[in-house]
Each structure stands twice: as C-alpha cells, then as structure tokens.
Design a protein around this motif. Structure first.
Motif, PDB file in Angstrom:
ATOM      1  N   PRO A 143      38.010  41.361  34.929  1.00  0.00           N
ATOM      2  CA  PRO A 143      37.978  41.137  36.382  1.00  0.00           C
ATOM      3  C   PRO A 143      39.344  41.391  37.005  1.00  0.00           C
ATOM      4  CG  PRO A 143      36.827  39.378  35.225  1.00  0.00           C
ATOM      5  CD  PRO A 143      37.509  40.207  34.175  1.00  0.00           C
ATOM      6  N   PRO A 144      39.395  41.953  38.194  1.00  0.00           N
ATOM      7  CA  PRO A 144      40.681  42.290  38.830  1.00  0.00           C
ATOM      8  C   PRO A 144      41.646  41.119  38.922  1.00  0.00           C
ATOM      9  CG  PRO A 144      38.865  43.284  40.045  1.00  0.00           C
ATOM     10  CD  PRO A 144      38.246  42.386  39.013  1.00  0.00           C
ATOM     11  N   ALA A 145      41.131  39.920  39.148  1.00  0.00           N
ATOM     12  CA  ALA A 145      42.011  38.759  39.313  1.00  0.00           C
ATOM     13  C   ALA A 145      42.802  38.435  38.056  1.00  0.00           C
ATOM     14  CB  ALA A 145      41.187  37.539  39.731  1.00  0.00           C
ATOM     15  N   TYR A 146      42.304  38.886  36.891  1.00  0.00           N
ATOM     16  CA  TYR A 146      42.946  38.536  35.629  1.00  0.00           C
ATOM     17  C   TYR A 146      43.710  39.700  35.004  1.00  0.00           C
ATOM     18  CZ  TYR A 146      39.652  34.651  35.996  1.00  0.00           C
ATOM     19  OH  TYR A 146      38.944  33.566  36.440  1.00  0.00           O
ATOM     20  N   ARG A 147      43.672  40.875  35.606  1.00  0.00           N
ATOM     21  CA  ARG A 147      44.266  42.045  34.961  1.00  0.00           C
ATOM     22  C   ARG A 147      45.775  41.940  34.846  1.00  0.00           C
ATOM     23  NH1 ARG A 147      40.530  46.590  38.080  1.00  0.00           N
ATOM     24  NH2 ARG A 147      38.577  46.027  37.000  1.00  0.00           N
ATOM     25  N   ARG A 148      46.444  41.410  35.845  1.00  0.00           N
ATOM     26  CA  ARG A 148      47.899  41.284  35.786  1.00  0.00           C
ATOM     27  C   ARG A 148      48.303  40.322  34.676  1.00  0.00           C
ATOM     28  NH1 ARG A 148      51.554  37.697  38.309  1.00  0.00           N
ATOM     29  NH2 ARG A 148      53.644  38.556  38.552  1.00  0.00           N
ATOM     30  N   LEU A 149      47.569  39.212  34.570  1.00  0.00           N
ATOM     31  CA  LEU A 149      47.869  38.233  33.530  1.00  0.00           C
ATOM     32  C   LEU A 149      47.688  38.834  32.144  1.00  0.00           C
ATOM     33  CD1 LEU A 149      48.480  35.358  32.549  1.00  0.00           C
ATOM     34  CD2 LEU A 149      46.042  34.851  32.819  1.00  0.00           C
ATOM     35  N   VAL A 150      46.592  39.575  31.950  1.00  0.00           N
ATOM     36  CA  VAL A 150      46.331  40.193  30.652  1.00  0.00           C
ATOM     37  C   VAL A 150      47.391  41.252  30.344  1.00  0.00           C
ATOM     38  CG1 VAL A 150      44.711  41.620  29.339  1.00  0.00           C
ATOM     39  CG2 VAL A 150      43.868  39.705  30.709  1.00  0.00           C
ATOM     40  N   ALA A 151      47.758  42.060  31.362  1.00  0.00           N
ATOM     41  CA  ALA A 151      48.719  43.149  31.151  1.00  0.00           C
ATOM     42  C   ALA A 151      50.089  42.632  30.748  1.00  0.00           C
ATOM     43  CB  ALA A 151      48.825  44.002  32.413  1.00  0.00           C
TER      44      ALA A 151
ATOM     45  N   PRO B 202      43.017  35.947  47.348  1.00  0.00           N
ATOM     46  CA  PRO B 202      42.630  37.346  47.390  1.00  0.00           C
ATOM     47  C   PRO B 202      42.388  37.879  45.994  1.00  0.00           C
ATOM     48  CG  PRO B 202      44.979  37.100  47.775  1.00  0.00           C
ATOM     49  CD  PRO B 202      44.404  35.725  47.729  1.00  0.00           C
ATOM     50  N   ALA B 203      41.462  38.835  45.888  1.00  0.00           N
ATOM     51  CA  ALA B 203      41.150  39.408  44.577  1.00  0.00           C
ATOM     52  C   ALA B 203      42.379  40.090  44.000  1.00  0.00           C
ATOM     53  CB  ALA B 203      40.011  40.413  44.711  1.00  0.00           C
ATOM     54  N   GLY B 204      42.563  39.878  42.719  1.00  0.00           N
ATOM     55  CA  GLY B 204      43.655  40.552  42.025  1.00  0.00           C
ATOM     56  C   GLY B 204      44.936  39.780  41.993  1.00  0.00           C
ATOM     57  N   ALA B 205      45.009  38.639  42.686  1.00  0.00           N
ATOM     58  CA  ALA B 205      46.252  37.878  42.690  1.00  0.00           C
ATOM     59  C   ALA B 205      46.115  36.683  41.765  1.00  0.00           C
ATOM     60  CB  ALA B 205      46.590  37.412  44.105  1.00  0.00           C
ATOM     61  N   GLY B 206      47.222  36.228  41.269  1.00  0.00           N
ATOM     62  CA  GLY B 206      47.193  35.092  40.351  1.00  0.00           C
ATOM     63  C   GLY B 206      48.577  34.567  40.118  1.00  0.00           C
ATOM     64  N   PRO B 207      48.703  33.491  39.353  1.00  0.00           N
ATOM     65  CA  PRO B 207      50.012  32.909  39.076  1.00  0.00           C
ATOM     66  C   PRO B 207      50.815  33.776  38.136  1.00  0.00           C
ATOM     67  CG  PRO B 207      48.329  31.830  37.789  1.00  0.00           C
ATOM     68  CD  PRO B 207      47.619  32.785  38.693  1.00  0.00           C
ATOM     69  N   PRO B 208      52.105  33.520  38.015  1.00  0.00           N
ATOM     70  CA  PRO B 208      52.931  34.297  37.099  1.00  0.00           C
ATOM     71  C   PRO B 208      52.444  34.163  35.673  1.00  0.00           C
ATOM     72  CG  PRO B 208      54.265  32.937  38.560  1.00  0.00           C
ATOM     73  CD  PRO B 208      52.855  32.508  38.738  1.00  0.00           C
ATOM     74  N   PRO B 209      52.839  35.078  34.799  1.00  0.00           N
ATOM     75  CA  PRO B 209      52.412  35.002  33.402  1.00  0.00           C
ATOM     76  C   PRO B 209      52.953  33.763  32.722  1.00  0.00           C
ATOM     77  CG  PRO B 209      54.153  36.607  33.671  1.00  0.00           C
ATOM     78  CD  PRO B 209      53.726  36.193  35.045  1.00  0.00           C
ATOM     79  N   PRO B 210      52.315  33.331  31.645  1.00  0.00           N
ATOM     80  CA  PRO B 210      52.758  32.125  30.962  1.00  0.00           C
ATOM     81  C   PRO B 210      54.142  32.281  30.356  1.00  0.00           C
ATOM     82  CG  PRO B 210      51.186  33.322  29.623  1.00  0.00           C
ATOM     83  CD  PRO B 210      51.220  34.000  30.956  1.00  0.00           C
TER      84      PRO B 210
ATOM     85  N   MET C 221      44.471  28.452  36.376  1.00  0.00           N
ATOM     86  CA  MET C 221      45.150  28.470  37.664  1.00  0.00           C
ATOM     87  C   MET C 221      44.591  29.571  38.558  1.00  0.00           C
ATOM     88  SD  MET C 221      49.140  27.837  36.675  1.00  0.00           S
ATOM     89  CE  MET C 221      49.746  26.232  36.148  1.00  0.00           C
ATOM     90  N   ILE C 222      44.341  30.733  37.966  1.00  0.00           N
ATOM     91  CA  ILE C 222      43.782  31.838  38.747  1.00  0.00           C
ATOM     92  C   ILE C 222      42.382  31.476  39.243  1.00  0.00           C
ATOM     93  CG2 ILE C 222      42.965  34.225  38.630  1.00  0.00           C
ATOM     94  CD1 ILE C 222      45.206  34.777  36.639  1.00  0.00           C
ATOM     95  N   ARG C 223      41.587  30.926  38.341  1.00  0.00           N
ATOM     96  CA  ARG C 223      40.203  30.594  38.691  1.00  0.00           C
ATOM     97  C   ARG C 223      40.133  29.544  39.790  1.00  0.00           C
ATOM     98  NH1 ARG C 223      35.574  28.557  34.366  1.00  0.00           N
ATOM     99  NH2 ARG C 223      33.837  28.448  35.855  1.00  0.00           N
TER     100      ARG C 223
ATOM    101  N   VAL D 125      40.592  51.072  28.715  1.00  0.00           N
ATOM    102  CA  VAL D 125      40.340  49.657  28.440  1.00  0.00           C
ATOM    103  C   VAL D 125      39.031  49.217  29.080  1.00  0.00           C
ATOM    104  CG1 VAL D 125      41.165  47.297  28.865  1.00  0.00           C
ATOM    105  CG2 VAL D 125      42.774  49.087  28.161  1.00  0.00           C
ATOM    106  N   ARG D 126      38.799  49.644  30.336  1.00  0.00           N
ATOM    107  CA  ARG D 126      37.564  49.251  31.011  1.00  0.00           C
ATOM    108  C   ARG D 126      36.339  49.840  30.337  1.00  0.00           C
ATOM    109  NH1 ARG D 126      40.940  49.580  35.550  1.00  0.00           N
ATOM    110  NH2 ARG D 126      40.426  51.770  35.931  1.00  0.00           N
TER     111      ARG D 126
END
Length: 248
Positions: A80-88, A221-229, A124-126, A73-74
């Motif tokens: 960006p690492p902060a958004y990867r969990r949300l996208v996944a 911290p990089a890579g962290a974010g809110p739960p998925p929608p 929210m992540i931003r 994918v990359r």
C-alpha cells in the motif's frame, strides 16, 4: 525523448536537495560513520554513503531506476502507498543491522530489536489520524517552543542519547561515540532488554519530533507516514561504540 541532465543541473539539484532534506542526509552520513566506527572498513562505509545519498541528492537520476524496481516489487507484492516509504527505508536498515551491526547480540534479540520499532511504525501510519488528535496539544507546544530546524536536529540526536542512556545506564559513556573508551562493564545479557526498549522509545520520540500534523484534514494523506524506526546506540567491541541500531 527526455534528455539527460547536465553536470551543472545535477550540481544544482544536489544543492537544492541538501538544503531541503538535510535531516535525511544527516541520517545517511551518521549511518556510514557508525559503520566505519564499528567495522573500520572505510571503503564499505563510503560505498554505503554514496548509495544512500544518491537517491536523496540526485532524485532525477535515481527516480527512473526506483520506478523500475518498484514495478518489479509490485509484481510480487503490492505494498500500500502509505507503507512504501517505511518499507523502502526500514527493510534495508533492518538487513544492515542484522548482518553488520548486531555484534554479539543473539540473532533472536537482534530481530526483536528491529521488528518492534518497525511494527510500531506500521501502527503509527495506520492510526495517524487518531494520533494527531490525541497528541495535538503536544504538537502545538512543540511548535511554539522549538523552531523546526531544532526539532529536526533533535531528531538526529535523540536516538543516540536514548541508546547510550538505556544501554549503558549513563550518558558518561557518550565520548565512545567518537571512539573513546567506555566505562560501562555491564554484561551483554543484562543489556538486551534496554537495547530493545531503546529502539522502541527512539522511534516514538523521532515521530513526535519530526511529524507534522496534516492541517484541516482528520485523516492522513495517502503515502505519508512517520519516520523510519530507529534502534538504540550501544557499545561495540572495546572502545568503539556500535551504531544507533545497537551492538551489545
């Protein structure tokens, strides 16, 4: 050369993951249940359940595969690492919703139903650091009044309650979640806006329940974010309710 984990190691890992990640396991189980309730295809629901639980319960087995997929994918787009969990998590959820769960909802409204919560999650992540400062009193009161397990349990229940309340205008249809007949006779067109708003509101409520503010750091911290929608639960055909993502 790394050795493959033994069956006993895999069982121990699954038990440990289940005890520490039960909210995520609960989300996967609910999604499989909704799909079966909506489509009546047990084999597909079980397949989805297995595919969803494997990366959570057996991360040592799934991690190498996920890493290879991530490299591919990359090579196309560097997320960006902060958004990867949300996208996944959010992208597969959106695809499943549009292909299996939207029911008679027009495609344009179905796209909006998923795009609005996804976009809100990105924002929210931003702006996570700013949100932590603005909602600090709320997070403090939440942690004082509600044990962490109760917060996570409400995180699973809130989208269902919000979805039924907005799409039906009442919680009296909640037994439809278990296959009972619904009392609502509202036309599909009249439910389109509440369904979209339910997804947005559910995403915000889940964030406020599940998010743990970082301690001693103004920025996230990089890579962290809110739960998925999360999209709202709406009625499906006849007596069967649609998944929390919405089925008018």
């Amino acid at each position: 050369m790394a050795t493959s984990p033994s069956p006993a190691d895999l069982v121990a890992e699954a038990r440990s993951s289940l005890s520490h990640q039960w909210p995520l396991v609960g989300m996967v189980v609910l999604a499989a249940y909704f799909d079966w309730l909506l489509k009546g295809e047990a084999a597909v629901a079980l397949l989805g359940l297995g595919l969803g639980l494997a990366p959570v319960l057996l991360s040592s087995v799934a991690r190498p595969l996920v890493a290879k997929v991530g490299e591919q994918v990359r090579g196309v787009v560097d997320i960006p690492p902060a958004y990867r969990r949300l996208v996944a998590i959010g992208l597969p959820m959106a695809l499943v919703y549009l292909s299996r769960w939207r029911g008679t909802q027009p495609m344009g409204w179905a796209v909006l139903t998923m795009a609005l919560p996804l976009g809100t999650s990105f924002l929210m992540i931003r702006n996570r650091g700013s949100l932590e400062r603005q909602f600090a009193p709320l997070f403090t009161a939440r942690d004082r009044l509600l044990p962490r397990k109760v917060q996570l349990g409400l995180m699973l229940a809130a989208p269902i309650l919000i979805g039924f309340a907005l799409s039906h205008g009442t919680l009296l249809d909640l037994p439809a979640f278990f296959g009972a007949s619904t009392r609502s006779r509202t036309a599909v067109g009249a439910r389109l806006v509440p369904i979209v708003l339910g997804g947005l509101l559910s995403t915000i409520v889940v964030f406020l329940l599940a998010h743990t503010p970082s301690k001693g750091a103004p920025s996230p911290p990089a890579g962290a974010g809110p739960p998925p929608p999360v999209a709202p639960a709406v009625p499906s055909r006849g007596p069967v309710p649609a998944p929390p993502a919405g089925r008018p």
